[in-house]
Design an enzyme around this catalytic site. Structure first.
Site, PDB file in Angstrom:
ATOM      1  N   SER A  69       0.586  -1.338   0.109  1.00 15.33           N
ATOM      2  CA  SER A  69       0.165  -0.005   0.018  1.00 15.33           C
ATOM      3  C   SER A  69       0.751   1.327  -0.050  1.00 15.33           C
ATOM      4  O   SER A  69       1.718   1.432  -0.846  1.00 15.33           O
ATOM      5  CB  SER A  69      -0.841  -0.136   1.278  1.00 15.33           C
TER       6      SER A  69
ATOM      7  N   ASP B 241     -10.462  -4.302  -4.786  1.00 15.56           N
ATOM      8  CA  ASP B 241      -9.607  -3.194  -4.019  1.00 15.56           C
ATOM      9  C   ASP B 241     -10.370  -1.960  -4.100  1.00 15.56           C
ATOM     10  O   ASP B 241     -10.327  -1.022  -5.280  1.00 15.56           O
ATOM     11  CB  ASP B 241      -8.125  -2.910  -4.088  1.00 15.56           C
TER      12      ASP B 241
ATOM     13  N   HIS C 141      -8.588  -4.638  -0.111  1.00 20.20           N
ATOM     14  CA  HIS C 141      -7.074  -3.990   0.217  1.00 20.20           C
ATOM     15  C   HIS C 141      -6.540  -4.662   1.531  1.00 20.20           C
ATOM     16  O   HIS C 141      -5.398  -4.919   1.645  1.00 20.20           O
ATOM     17  CB  HIS C 141      -7.393  -2.565   0.451  1.00 20.20           C
TER      18      HIS C 141
END
Length: 276
Positions: free
Chosen positions: A147, A214, A243
């Site tokens: 991320s 996501d 995610h």
């Protein structure tokens, strides 16, 4: 405006939540960054490891929260792991020459606040710790960013040309583009973690893992970066995953697969050089 973007990008977890876990971790070390942060890191070793992974976590995590994941990653993939903290997260603090600070400093104003540049300084301190203090060959280092952690990972990978490989999990094109897509172009002057502008400079084999469902960092981010890779390794577009719900087991298996592939490439290159 740039400071607003930076503030929104770093929802730092409660510093006290995992403080004890970090302070008492058997593999705890301390690093000093270029901007005078003292940051904790875990340097976990495996007796059969060839590669050492530098792990950059996501924005709402810290190394204490992820400690169990790190231990399992080392066990399952047989790598050494250096999981470092960003300045402003966990029990990190700003080192001031005028006073002697201790672990309790993270509870004070000296704790400091994270920003994009601090993340870059933090991963550089981790890299220097391995290369300069522990003599880890650059060719055996793999950068792994999840991320927001893809930001410092791609930045360092774009500068260090001899590392073994790069793994990006749920990576972002940039801070603003992850939320606005191509409509973010006019706002480029205030954007952060502009991976889209740096990814083509990454020379190392790179694997991307991204969930197709996501909604935090849409999978289109990962696919856009993948198209620009110089040395792409087969990606993992995980159908139906978001995610934060990609099973660790899938990640571990992908890492093992990646290690085998870069080993094969290294063997092929060495054989080719011997024939010349």
């Amino acid at each position: 405006m740039g400071s607003v973007v930076s503030t929104l990008a770093f929802p730092v977890p409660d510093r006290t939540f995992s403080a004890h876990r970090v302070k008492t971790h058997q593999d705890l070390h301390w690093l000093t960054t270029k901007d005078n942060f003292k940051i904790p890191c875990f340097y976990i070793k495996h007796d059969q490891a060839k590669y050492t992974v530098i792990y950059s976590h996501g924005n709402a995590e810290d190394i204490g929260i992820s400690a169990e994941f790190f231990d399992t990653l080392v066990y399952r993939t047989k790598v050494n792991l250096l999981a470092y903290e960003y300045g402003g997260y966990s029990i990190s603090y700003v080192e001031e020459k005028s006073s002697r600070l201790s672990f309790s400093s993270f509870e004070s104003e000296s704790a400091g606040k994270p920003n994009e540049q601090t993340c870059y300084y933090s991963i550089q301190a981790a890299y220097d710790f391995l290369v300069n203090e522990h003599n880890v060959p650059k060719e055996n280092i793999i950068l792994f960013g999840r991320s927001l952690g893809s930001g410092p990972t791609v930045d360092l990978a774009s500068k260090e040309k001899n590392i073994a490989g790069v793994i990006l999990q749920s990576p972002l094109e940039s801070g603003i583009r992850s939320q606005m897509g191509s409509a973010a172009r006019p706002l480029g002057f205030m954007d952060i973690f502009r991976n889209i502008d740096k990814i083509e400079k990454v020379e190392a084999p790179t694997m991307i893992i991204h969930g197709t469902a996501d909604r935090v960092v849409p999978c289109s981010n990962g696919k856009s970066l993948y198209k620009r890779l110089k040395k792409p390794v087969e990606p993992h577009w995980l159908s139906g995953f978001g995610h934060n719900d990609i099973p660790d087991d899938i990640v571990f298996k992908a890492v093992v697969e990646f290690l085998k592939k870069i080993d094969q490439k290294t063997t092929t290159q060495e054989t080719s050089q011997q024939k010349q």
